[in-house]
Design a protein around this motif. Structure first.
Motif, PDB file in Angstrom:
ATOM      1  N   GLU A  91     -47.547 -65.894  34.042  1.00  0.00           N
ATOM      2  CA  GLU A  91     -47.899 -66.800  32.811  1.00  0.00           C
ATOM      3  C   GLU A  91     -47.201 -68.169  33.191  1.00  0.00           C
ATOM      4  N   ARG A  92     -46.004 -68.150  33.892  1.00  0.00           N
ATOM      5  CA  ARG A  92     -45.454 -69.726  34.069  1.00  0.00           C
ATOM      6  C   ARG A  92     -45.850 -70.066  35.283  1.00  0.00           C
ATOM      7  N   ASP A  93     -46.422 -69.403  36.392  1.00  0.00           N
ATOM      8  CA  ASP A  93     -46.958 -69.844  37.617  1.00  0.00           C
ATOM      9  C   ASP A  93     -48.269 -68.956  38.078  1.00  0.00           C
ATOM     10  N   ARG A  94     -49.371 -69.379  37.590  1.00  0.00           N
ATOM     11  CA  ARG A  94     -50.624 -68.597  37.842  1.00  0.00           C
ATOM     12  C   ARG A  94     -50.708 -68.335  39.323  1.00  0.00           C
ATOM     13  N   ARG A  95     -49.979 -68.810  40.192  1.00  0.00           N
ATOM     14  CA  ARG A  95     -50.206 -68.728  41.671  1.00  0.00           C
ATOM     15  C   ARG A  95     -49.603 -67.462  42.031  1.00  0.00           C
ATOM     16  N   ALA A  96     -48.429 -67.142  41.207  1.00  0.00           N
ATOM     17  CA  ALA A  96     -47.611 -66.054  41.477  1.00  0.00           C
ATOM     18  C   ALA A  96     -47.948 -64.672  40.721  1.00  0.00           C
ATOM     19  N   THR A  97     -47.721 -63.548  41.328  1.00  0.00           N
ATOM     20  CA  THR A  97     -47.873 -62.280  40.858  1.00  0.00           C
ATOM     21  C   THR A  97     -46.504 -61.495  40.556  1.00  0.00           C
ATOM     22  N   LEU A  98     -46.387 -60.909  39.383  1.00  0.00           N
ATOM     23  CA  LEU A  98     -45.429 -60.045  38.845  1.00  0.00           C
ATOM     24  C   LEU A  98     -45.799 -58.648  38.987  1.00  0.00           C
ATOM     25  N   VAL A  99     -44.873 -57.840  39.063  1.00  0.00           N
ATOM     26  CA  VAL A  99     -45.180 -56.425  39.361  1.00  0.00           C
ATOM     27  C   VAL A  99     -44.564 -55.823  37.908  1.00  0.00           C
ATOM     28  N   ALA A 100     -45.207 -55.101  37.138  1.00  0.00           N
ATOM     29  CA  ALA A 100     -44.428 -54.448  35.814  1.00  0.00           C
ATOM     30  C   ALA A 100     -45.005 -52.928  35.612  1.00  0.00           C
ATOM     31  N   LEU A 101     -44.127 -52.151  35.093  1.00  0.00           N
ATOM     32  CA  LEU A 101     -44.400 -50.804  34.898  1.00  0.00           C
ATOM     33  C   LEU A 101     -45.640 -50.873  33.685  1.00  0.00           C
ATOM     34  N   THR A 102     -46.680 -49.573  33.941  1.00  0.00           N
ATOM     35  CA  THR A 102     -47.599 -49.554  33.073  1.00  0.00           C
ATOM     36  C   THR A 102     -46.858 -48.672  31.988  1.00  0.00           C
ATOM     37  N   ASP A 103     -47.755 -48.293  30.901  1.00  0.00           N
ATOM     38  CA  ASP A 103     -47.451 -47.609  29.851  1.00  0.00           C
ATOM     39  C   ASP A 103     -46.840 -45.922  30.374  1.00  0.00           C
ATOM     40  N   LEU A 104     -47.669 -45.763  31.350  1.00  0.00           N
ATOM     41  CA  LEU A 104     -47.233 -44.199  31.996  1.00  0.00           C
ATOM     42  C   LEU A 104     -46.084 -44.523  33.055  1.00  0.00           C
ATOM     43  N   GLY A 105     -45.916 -45.531  33.544  1.00  0.00           N
ATOM     44  CA  GLY A 105     -44.819 -45.555  34.419  1.00  0.00           C
ATOM     45  C   GLY A 105     -43.534 -45.788  33.612  1.00  0.00           C
ATOM     46  N   ARG A 106     -43.564 -46.443  32.611  1.00  0.00           N
ATOM     47  CA  ARG A 106     -42.378 -46.446  31.392  1.00  0.00           C
ATOM     48  C   ARG A 106     -42.365 -45.186  30.841  1.00  0.00           C
ATOM     49  N   ALA A 107     -43.218 -44.296  30.501  1.00  0.00           N
ATOM     50  CA  ALA A 107     -43.022 -43.099  29.696  1.00  0.00           C
ATOM     51  C   ALA A 107     -42.471 -42.164  31.017  1.00  0.00           C
ATOM     52  N   GLU A 108     -42.810 -42.070  32.159  1.00  0.00           N
ATOM     53  CA  GLU A 108     -42.348 -41.291  33.221  1.00  0.00           C
ATOM     54  C   GLU A 108     -40.974 -41.578  33.675  1.00  0.00           C
ATOM     55  N   PHE A 109     -40.634 -42.836  33.794  1.00  0.00           N
ATOM     56  CA  PHE A 109     -39.544 -43.327  34.048  1.00  0.00           C
ATOM     57  C   PHE A 109     -38.337 -43.024  32.955  1.00  0.00           C
ATOM     58  N   ALA A 110     -38.754 -43.033  31.942  1.00  0.00           N
ATOM     59  CA  ALA A 110     -37.738 -42.738  30.606  1.00  0.00           C
ATOM     60  C   ALA A 110     -37.349 -41.221  30.940  1.00  0.00           C
ATOM     61  N   LYS A 111     -38.350 -40.421  31.258  1.00  0.00           N
ATOM     62  CA  LYS A 111     -37.879 -38.940  31.432  1.00  0.00           C
ATOM     63  C   LYS A 111     -37.183 -38.927  32.681  1.00  0.00           C
ATOM     64  N   MET A 112     -37.191 -39.719  33.718  1.00  0.00           N
ATOM     65  CA  MET A 112     -36.570 -39.620  34.768  1.00  0.00           C
ATOM     66  C   MET A 112     -34.854 -40.040  34.762  1.00  0.00           C
ATOM     67  N   ALA A 113     -34.996 -41.228  33.804  1.00  0.00           N
ATOM     68  CA  ALA A 113     -33.673 -41.986  33.500  1.00  0.00           C
ATOM     69  C   ALA A 113     -32.785 -40.874  32.788  1.00  0.00           C
ATOM     70  N   ALA A 114     -33.422 -40.212  31.827  1.00  0.00           N
ATOM     71  CA  ALA A 114     -32.497 -39.318  31.110  1.00  0.00           C
ATOM     72  C   ALA A 114     -32.278 -38.246  31.899  1.00  0.00           C
ATOM     73  N   ALA A 115     -32.913 -37.773  32.786  1.00  0.00           N
ATOM     74  CA  ALA A 115     -32.465 -36.491  33.823  1.00  0.00           C
ATOM     75  C   ALA A 115     -31.155 -37.305  34.678  1.00  0.00           C
ATOM     76  N   HIS A 116     -31.569 -38.365  35.331  1.00  0.00           N
ATOM     77  CA  HIS A 116     -30.652 -39.191  36.305  1.00  0.00           C
ATOM     78  C   HIS A 116     -29.324 -39.231  35.173  1.00  0.00           C
ATOM     79  N   GLN A 117     -29.135 -39.549  34.347  1.00  0.00           N
ATOM     80  CA  GLN A 117     -28.055 -39.746  33.502  1.00  0.00           C
ATOM     81  C   GLN A 117     -27.173 -38.356  33.338  1.00  0.00           C
ATOM     82  N   ARG A 118     -28.069 -37.367  32.889  1.00  0.00           N
ATOM     83  CA  ARG A 118     -27.543 -35.836  32.806  1.00  0.00           C
ATOM     84  C   ARG A 118     -26.799 -35.472  34.100  1.00  0.00           C
ATOM     85  N   TRP A 119     -27.403 -35.743  35.026  1.00  0.00           N
ATOM     86  CA  TRP A 119     -27.127 -35.202  36.648  1.00  0.00           C
ATOM     87  C   TRP A 119     -25.784 -36.036  36.876  1.00  0.00           C
ATOM     88  N   ILE A 120     -25.833 -37.359  36.818  1.00  0.00           N
ATOM     89  CA  ILE A 120     -24.403 -38.040  37.100  1.00  0.00           C
ATOM     90  C   ILE A 120     -23.389 -37.788  36.092  1.00  0.00           C
TER      91      ILE A 120
END
Length: 161
Positions: A91-120
């Motif tokens: 939005e600040r520079d229309r020539r540039a592209t940003l990468v963001a997690l989708t809702d699916l990506g956020r949900a899946e990462f939240a599960k992975m992060a919780a497991a990662h924290q348990r493993w550590i």
């Protein structure tokens, strides 16, 4: 033979840190693959994006992960094909592209992060809580010393892409 400067002890410490880090990384890679069918680099990309609500440019993402733009592009392409990330106009520079997690990506990462924290936590359980605090402080002193002497990784390995 005497080692008044402590150089041999520091070398031994480095080798111990390296062995330990490699072992932890091996366990993490194995568990991410077996439990989530993903890789540590994909986890790292998703983690960086998870911490950024508005998304990140590819350049910023590669700088944060200290890898080349090419490495990040391949991972982002695959995550995009799977619907876990999306490219959006900055939005600040229309020539540039940003990468963001989708809702699916956020949900899946939240599960992975919780497991990662348990493993550590599981792997570091042999250390008492006060020891982990002291070690964290000591590593910060080491990083600060390396940065002040110009030996910091961020400055030396910036991508030329």
């Amino acid at each position: 033979m005497q080692d008044p400067s402590g150089a041999k002890k520091r070398l031994k410490l480095w080798l111990s840190m390296l062995r330990t880090t490699r072992n932890v990384e091996y366990v993490l890679r194995d568990r991410l693959k077996s439990e989530f069918d993903t890789t540590l680099p994909r986890f790292d990309v998703m983690a960086a994006l998870f911490r950024s609500d508005e998304g990140m440019s590819m350049t910023r993402l590669s700088e944060q992960l200290v890898v080349s733009n090419g490495n990040v592009t391949g991972i982002v392409d695959r995550l995009e094909q799977e619907g876990r990330v999306q490219r959006v106009t900055n939005e600040r520079d229309r020539r540039a592209t940003l990468v963001a997690l989708t809702d699916l990506g956020r949900a899946e990462f939240a599960k992975m992060a919780a497991a990662h924290q348990r493993w550590i936590d599981e792997m570091l359980t042999p250390l008492a809580a006060e020891d982990t605090g002291r070690m964290t402080d000591m590593f910060q002193v080491l990083r600060d010393g390396m940065q002040s002497s110009g030996m910091d990784r961020q400055r030396k390995t910036k991508s030329k892409d």
